[in-house]
Design an enzyme around this catalytic site. Structure first.
Site, mmCIF file in Angstrom:
data_model
loop_
_atom_site.group_PDB
_atom_site.id
_atom_site.type_symbol
_atom_site.label_atom_id
_atom_site.label_comp_id
_atom_site.label_asym_id
_atom_site.label_seq_id
_atom_site.Cartn_x
_atom_site.Cartn_y
_atom_site.Cartn_z
ATOM 1 N N LYS A 141 -60.872 -74.356 -22.298
ATOM 2 C CA LYS A 141 -59.983 -74.808 -23.817
ATOM 3 C C LYS A 141 -59.163 -73.412 -23.834
ATOM 4 O O LYS A 141 -57.632 -73.583 -24.582
ATOM 5 C CB LYS A 141 -61.560 -75.157 -25.390
ATOM 6 C CG LYS A 141 -61.783 -75.838 -24.711
ATOM 7 C CD LYS A 141 -62.778 -76.489 -25.823
ATOM 8 C CE LYS A 141 -63.780 -77.774 -26.198
ATOM 9 N NZ LYS A 141 -64.311 -78.121 -27.003
ATOM 10 N N HIS A 160 -80.572 -98.114 -2.601
ATOM 11 C CA HIS A 160 -79.615 -97.971 -1.356
ATOM 12 C C HIS A 160 -78.472 -96.957 -1.594
ATOM 13 O O HIS A 160 -77.760 -96.767 -0.276
ATOM 14 C CB HIS A 160 -79.050 -99.309 -1.383
ATOM 15 C CG HIS A 160 -80.339 -100.116 -1.773
ATOM 16 N ND1 HIS A 160 -80.494 -100.871 -0.574
ATOM 17 C CD2 HIS A 160 -80.148 -101.093 -2.465
ATOM 18 C CE1 HIS A 160 -81.650 -102.292 -0.960
ATOM 19 N NE2 HIS A 160 -81.003 -101.934 -2.029
ATOM 20 N N GLU A 199 -74.876 -79.531 -20.555
ATOM 21 C CA GLU A 199 -73.719 -78.063 -21.554
ATOM 22 C C GLU A 199 -74.637 -77.735 -22.152
ATOM 23 O O GLU A 199 -74.663 -76.678 -22.980
ATOM 24 C CB GLU A 199 -73.034 -79.015 -22.328
ATOM 25 C CG GLU A 199 -71.995 -78.419 -22.704
ATOM 26 C CD GLU A 199 -71.209 -79.525 -23.918
ATOM 27 O OE1 GLU A 199 -69.680 -79.650 -22.756
ATOM 28 O OE2 GLU A 199 -71.393 -80.009 -24.826
#
Length: 400
Positions: A392, A276, A249
């Protein structure tokens, strides 16, 4: 190839420090190391509830979770911390089915005071528990809607400094209030952060380390545009999440003085589990990734592999009696040496002395400073998030 703009690191060290000093008077996270936290400690000492629920999203919860996860394995907190940071009904049901609502304190955190996700969860809580000053605490900007609610209903309230952004807020009341309630030594947490701050501004070890690392990231952003944080302990799992928000961000931006978009993609890994899985991509995949290893020197654990021989597995008896803390660090060392042999995978190592508040406070401030310096070199504003704000606005539009 795009002509990506960044400060000339060969000429900019002095200018950079002055630039950082200049912005430290406006950007609030720099001064959090010197705040008076007595009122927070006094409040925390009077909290009787066993369950502490943090209601907040992103920067309102990730830093707190990182400290909690780092310390909870060794500190044995009596109180239990929960996070309501998603509107996912599955998670909400799961969380609230565990709670004795009469023995729960709700900490409502929203810097703006009107975060849709936070208010949505707040509304749900109020359908279960009446608003009352014994069970609700508000953390928000001064003058916000939540602040007005707290004043009107005489709820406990702590002010989030207006110049401290969410992802840089863990050392503000956002993190300190819930952590102090748990019993975390928040003064020691701030002392660790201050140690890094002073080392940086006095041009000591932290300064040299951060400048060198940031210079590499900026100079090689076109090639090594992915940074993998390989943390060798489960205690860092939530810290990785915090780092991903901080890095993504803050640095994924359009440049201030050009039309170009730049950024460094963060990836959080946990060793030895991800040895792994993701490691294969690092070792033989495209050379676009740098890797940072975080290790713990002293786990303060005597847990050892038992001296037991298992039929058909006798060839592995060489691990008998080895401390698990020694094993996990040797697993890290083996991967570090393996990647070093590749010559074209950039590596660096951060070693944490032990699992305590000072150590994690130091690590937080180290990464916050590193982010600020990289942003300067990449010519981006580390403290806004226009890409997030657009989403938003669209979300609000769906319901209007």
């Amino acid at each position: 190839m795009q002509n990506i703009q960044f400060f000339d690191s060969s000429k900019m060290n002095g200018k950079l420090l002055e630039s950082i000093k200049e912005e430290s008077s406006d950007i609030g996270y720099y001064s959090l190391t010197d705040q008076n936290v007595d009122s927070i400690i006094d409040f925390a000492s009077n909290v009787k509830q066993k369950n502490i629920v943090v209601v907040g999203i992103g920067g309102s919860s990730l830093g707190t979770a990182a400290v909690y996860d780092f310390l909870r394995y060794s500190h044995g907190f009596e109180k239990i911390l929960y996070f309501c940071e998603s509107t996912d009904p599955v998670l909400l049901n799961s969380t609230f089915n565990k709670l004795d609502l009469n023995d729960t304190l709700f900490i409502i955190i929203s810097k703006s005071g009107s975060t849709i996700e936070t208010v949505s969860i707040f509304k749900y809580i109020l359908s279960l528990v009446p608003l009352n000053k014994e069970q609700f605490v508000i953390l928000s900007d001064k003058g916000s809607s939540l602040h007005k609610l707290a004043s009107d209903k005489e709820l406990s309230y702590f002010e989030i400094p207006s110049n401290v952004g969410g992802r840089f807020s863990v050392l503000s009341c956002v993190g300190l209030v819930p952590l102090a309630i748990l019993g975390v030594d928040i003064k020691l947490l701030l002392a660790g952060a201050k140690n890094i701050k002073e080392s940086f501004f006095n041009k000591n070890i932290a300064y040299k380390n951060i400048i060198n690392k940031a210079s590499f990231y900026a100079s090689n952003v076109a090639k090594y545009n992915i940074n993998c944080l390989f943390s060798y302990s489960e205690a860092f799992r939530s810290f990785n999440d915090w780092y991903i928000q901080l890095w993504g961000e803050s640095l994924g931006k359009k440049q201030l003085h050009s039309y170009l978009n730049v950024g460094l993609t963060p990836i959080g890994l946990i060793g030895p589990t991800d040895q792994h899985s993701f490691l294969q991509l690092i070792v033989e995949g495209k050379r676009d990734k740098s890797v940072t290893f975080i290790k713990i020197k002293d786990f303060d654990s005597n847990l050892k592999i038992p001296k037991i021989t298992i039929p058909y597995l006798e060839e592995l008896d060489f691990i008998n009696g080895v401390a698990f803390s020694h094993l996990i660090n040797k697993q890290a060392d083996s991967i570090i040496e393996s990647l070093s042999n590749s010559k074209d995978i950039p590596l660096d190592i951060i070693e944490i002395d032990k699992i305590d508040e000072h150590a994690i406070g130091s690590l937080f401030f180290y990464y916050e400073l590193l982010t600020s310096v990289v942003a300067k070199m990449l010519d981006v504003n580390a403290y806004d998030q226009p890409g997030v704000e657009e989403g938003k606005k669209i979300l609000r539009g769906f319901f209007n």
